[in-house]
Design a protein around this motif. Structure first.
Motif, PDB file in Angstrom:
ATOM      1  N   ILE A 167      19.647  49.616 -43.069  1.00 24.68           N
ATOM      2  CA  ILE A 167      20.328  49.800 -41.781  1.00 24.68           C
ATOM      3  C   ILE A 167      20.495  48.460 -41.072  1.00 24.68           C
ATOM      4  O   ILE A 167      21.553  48.153 -40.501  1.00 24.68           O
TER       5      ILE A 167
ATOM      6  N   ALA B 223      23.164  57.974 -38.466  1.00 25.30           N
ATOM      7  CA  ALA B 223      22.731  56.961 -39.442  1.00 25.30           C
ATOM      8  C   ALA B 223      21.278  57.217 -39.801  1.00 25.30           C
ATOM      9  O   ALA B 223      20.472  57.606 -38.949  1.00 25.30           O
TER      10      ALA B 223
ATOM     11  N   ILE C 268      22.573  47.261 -34.029  1.00 25.20           N
ATOM     12  CA  ILE C 268      23.080  48.459 -34.690  1.00 25.20           C
ATOM     13  C   ILE C 268      23.135  49.619 -33.710  1.00 25.20           C
ATOM     14  O   ILE C 268      24.124  50.371 -33.658  1.00 25.20           O
TER      15      ILE C 268
END
Length: 238
Positions: free
Chosen positions: A220, A213, A230
């Motif tokens: 994000i 990512a 996350i």
């Protein structure tokens, strides 16, 4: 400022390393690089710094190739490892002057920059002492000051907040912001996710040597989630 294209670096006899990693760090960016232990963060940073060679890919600093023009590249940035390995037989001021000599910093400029940074980090009175007498935190502060003495356009930092007291951590964050406001950029690894979320405008997450990512922090981290949420979801959830 920093362009990584398809970086691949593996260690002999091991699957550990980095595979096909691509990232762009632009002027003004404070870019966090996060991942679990052994994910490839330090390997990546050492490739950027020219400590490790790499099998494939390209790393450019301000448009210069690390493979083709390593010395010119190294004049553009400063690198601080996760465990500063300084010259213990020198005093703090001798070490800073040595670094200033390496980067051809004038006597006037180095004096001003060293005094400003040393006072900010609270070690001015210890610069005459041998580095061997310094605590880990003091060595970390000295390494940071040495990285700033030639006013680099790019800072590459590996876990820069480890060992710093709260005051020094605040000073470092302020220094990072000031560097980027002047057109510089910062790319750093950290496990302190709440600091990264508040400080950085961009983040990249690496797992087992591969990028999973990357993007602007607000892209994000969204919908009421945190960077820690996350991270746990994409890295730790098997």
């Amino acid at each position: 400022m920093l362009k990584i294209q398809n970086l691949t670096k593996h260690y002999k006899g091991s699957s550990k390393g980095v595979t096909n990693l691509s990232l762009n760090v632009e002027a003004g960016d404070i870019f966090a690089f996060i991942g679990h232990n052994g994910a490839g963060k330090t390997t990546t940073l050492k490739c950027i710094a020219g400590i490790h060679d790499f099998e494939q890919g390209e790393i450019e600093i301000n448009g210069l190739s690390m493979k083709k023009e390593p010395i010119a590249c190294k004049k553009q940035f400063a690198y601080i490892p996760d465990n500063p390995d300084l010259f213990d037989y020198l005093t703090g001021i001798q070490y800073l002057n040595f670094i200033a000599d390496v980067f051809d910093v004038s006597a006037k400029d180095r004096q001003t920059r060293i005094e400003t940074s040393a006072n900010a980090f609270g070690i001015m009175e210890s610069l005459g002492d041998l580095i061997s007498s310094y605590s880990h935190g003091m060595k970390q502060k000295l390494a940071i000051i040495s990285a700033l003495v030639h006013e680099p356009k790019l800072l590459i930092l590996d876990e820069p907040f480890v060992g710093l007291d709260p005051h020094a951590a605040v000073v470092l964050k302020s220094t990072m912001r000031e560097l980027c406001e002047k057109g510089g950029a910062i790319f750093f690894s950290t496990h302190v996710l709440d600091v990264a979320e508040k400080l950085c405008n961009k983040v990249a997450i690496i797992k087992d040597g591969s990028l999973i990512a990357a993007g602007r922090m607000e892209e994000i981290v969204k919908g009421g989630t945190s960077l820690e949420d996350i991270f746990m979801e994409v890295v730790c959830d098997e």
